[in-house]
Enzyme design. Structure first.
Site, PDB file in Angstrom:
ATOM      1  CG  HIS A 232      -0.117   0.157   2.522  1.00 27.59           C
ATOM      2  ND1 HIS A 232       0.541  -0.894   3.132  1.00 27.59           N
ATOM      3  CD2 HIS A 232       0.170   1.252   3.284  1.00 27.59           C
ATOM      4  CE1 HIS A 232       1.169  -0.461   4.206  1.00 27.59           C
ATOM      5  NE2 HIS A 232       0.967   0.832   4.328  1.00 27.59           N
ATOM      6  CG  ASP A 234       1.880   5.152   4.705  1.00 26.40           C
ATOM      7  OD1 ASP A 234       1.365   4.023   4.593  1.00 26.40           O
ATOM      8  OD2 ASP A 234       2.911   5.365   5.380  1.00 26.40           O
ATOM      9  CG  HIS A 291       5.129   1.120   2.598  1.00 25.09           C
ATOM     10  ND1 HIS A 291       4.619   2.275   2.054  1.00 25.09           N
ATOM     11  CD2 HIS A 291       4.534   1.001   3.811  1.00 25.09           C
ATOM     12  CE1 HIS A 291       3.767   2.838   2.896  1.00 25.09           C
ATOM     13  NE2 HIS A 291       3.683   2.069   3.983  1.00 25.09           N
ATOM     14  NE  ARG A 301       9.264  -4.856  11.524  1.00 28.87           N
ATOM     15  CZ  ARG A 301       8.381  -4.127  10.874  1.00 28.87           C
ATOM     16  NH1 ARG A 301       7.177  -4.589  10.606  1.00 28.87           N
ATOM     17  NH2 ARG A 301       8.704  -2.913  10.447  1.00 28.87           N
TER      18      ARG A 301
HETATM   19  O1  LIG Z   1       5.170  -2.159  10.108  1.00 31.46           O
HETATM   20  C1  LIG Z   1       5.690  -1.577   9.176  1.00 31.46           C
HETATM   21  O2  LIG Z   1       6.885  -1.545   8.987  1.00 31.46           O
HETATM   22  C2  LIG Z   1       4.817  -0.871   8.157  1.00 31.46           C
HETATM   23  C3  LIG Z   1       3.677  -0.119   8.750  1.00 31.46           C
HETATM   24  C4  LIG Z   1       2.910   0.632   7.716  1.00 31.46           C
HETATM   25  O3  LIG Z   1       3.229   0.617   6.568  1.00 31.46           O
HETATM   26  C5  LIG Z   1       1.724   1.399   8.103  1.00 31.46           C
HETATM   27  O4  LIG Z   1       1.324   1.388   9.287  1.00 31.46           O
HETATM   28  O5  LIG Z   1       1.160   2.054   7.210  1.00 31.46           O
HETATM   29 FE   LIG Z   2       2.212   2.201   5.466  1.00 34.70          FE
END
Ligand SMILES: O=C(O)CCC(=O)C(=O)O
Ligand SMILES: [Fe+2]
Length: 368
Positions: A232, A234, A291, A301
């Protein structure tokens, strides 16, 4: 006295696009010994990234001109970079991660008691993007906008103050850093404060809107067939991400999704993502990075994403200095809410749908 109901805030967008309850409730991933079919993703061959493909790291302690040119290059070429020497105390990052882990370590039924409502923003649940995918992600999240006291006091009736204090302080620090970084990013394009008046809250009636998203990816019995957070971009202006340093998970798309480049956590550093609104505000100069997050067999994690956007009344459009014959206006002006409405409908194709008409038609003709 008249009551003005403002329908332009981002919470209104979440009301406009309610999510089915089945797309909110995570399974208790912490206690699953194998990957259920609902969470098994088809695997497609991906090439290893070339060794030269590394996500830039910008040391904010360097002289301003060096910082500006590194930020511009990274935003232009990658749409993502890590920052060091950003001024956020390491103790705060550590405490916030500790509090996030304390929340995700609670028994499933306690977390489900603070689940997000179908048309709400804050609370526990699956990723909002879940409904765009046939398979479920190996993910649980908790969303905060301002004070988390309503949910925290429910989770820990006698012990919620620290969670609230830390999360509020974290948001205050992230807000200040977001504003500093946006200043650097716009200045690096040769823009002055006057070119981007909407950025300066003194001239706006409402403060900038922002959301803090705590992300949890429990250890997974079959990481090769699971997905932490699906690809996606942001929707924010920029996102500041703290990722726990115990595992690599965040990856940036290269070569149209044929390869994924890891953003290896540097302890204490923050990752900055250029969001879709920034791509619109810079008339496409800065790239919005596609990403995803992958998961891990042994490590739980955690990441914390702070999405910084615009005040609710602001229509984002680029300053005239960024529009000329070689750079025609790419997108129609939109508020964050309008953009989120488009994202809620078209997801990763939302930018296409707000393209200026002539460009949209030209693109469609090219595809025929
Ligand atoms: O956990 C991650 O590294 C990505 C988180 C992410 O892309 C988001 O919260 O939009
Ligand atoms: Fe994100």
């Amino acid at each position: 006295m008249s009551i003005i109901v403002n329908k332009s805030s981002i919470s209104e967008s979440f009301k406009t696009n309610p999510i089915p309850t089945t797309q909110i409730l995570p399974l208790d991933l912490h206690n699953l010994l194998s990957l259920p079919d609902s969470h098994t993703w088809p695997t497609s061959p991906v090439q290893p990234p070339p060794p030269s493909a590394t996500i830039p790291v910008v040391d904010l302690g360097r002289p301003p001109h060096a910082v500006a040119s590194a930020v511009r290059k990274a935003s232009d070429e990658w749409g993502v970079f890590q920052v060091t020497n950003h001024g956020i105390p390491t103790t705060l990052l550590r405490e916030a991660e500790f509090e996030a882990r304390r929340l995700f370590a609670l028994p499933a039924e306690e977390k489900l008691a603070v689940v997000r409502s179908p048309d709400g923003i804050d609370g526990y649940g699956l990723a909002r993007i879940s409904r765009f995918f046939a398979k479920q992600m190996w993910y649980e999240g908790f969303t905060i906008m301002g004070s988390p006291v309503r949910h925290a006091s429910h989770l820990w009736p006698n012990d919620y103050a620290n969670f609230c204090n830390v999360m509020e302080e974290y948001q205050a620090q992230m807000k200040a850093l977001s504003e500093k970084l946006l200043g650097i990013m716009f200045k690096s394009l040769g823009l002055a404060q006057d070119d981007i008046k909407w950025l300066h809250s003194k001239t706006n009636h409402h403060p900038p809107q922002a959301v803090l998203q705590l992300n949890s990816y429990p250890a997974c019995p079959d990481p090769a067939h699971a997905m932490g957070l699906a690809p996606h971009t942001d929707s924010s202006l920029i996102t500041l991400l703290h990722q726990s340093s115990n595992a690599t998970g965040l990856q940036i798309s290269g070569d149209g999704g044929n390869l994924w480049i890891p953003v290896n956590p540097i302890p204490g550093a923050l990752t900055v993502n250029v969001g879709d609104l920034m791509h619109i505000a810079t008339n496409g100069r800065f790239k919005t990075a596609l990403h995803r997050a992958v998961v891990n067999r042994t490590r739980h994690r955690v990441s914390m994403a702070y999405f910084y956007g615009t005040p609710q009344e602001v229509k984002i459009s680029p300053p005239m200095k960024l529009v000329d014959v070689d750079h025609p206006l790419l997108y129609q002006p939109v508020t964050w809410k309008e953009y989120l409405d488009a994202k809620g409908k078209y997801f990763n194709r939302a930018l296409e749908f707000i393209k200026c008409e002539a460009l949209f038609i030209a693109d469609r003709c090219r595809q025929l």
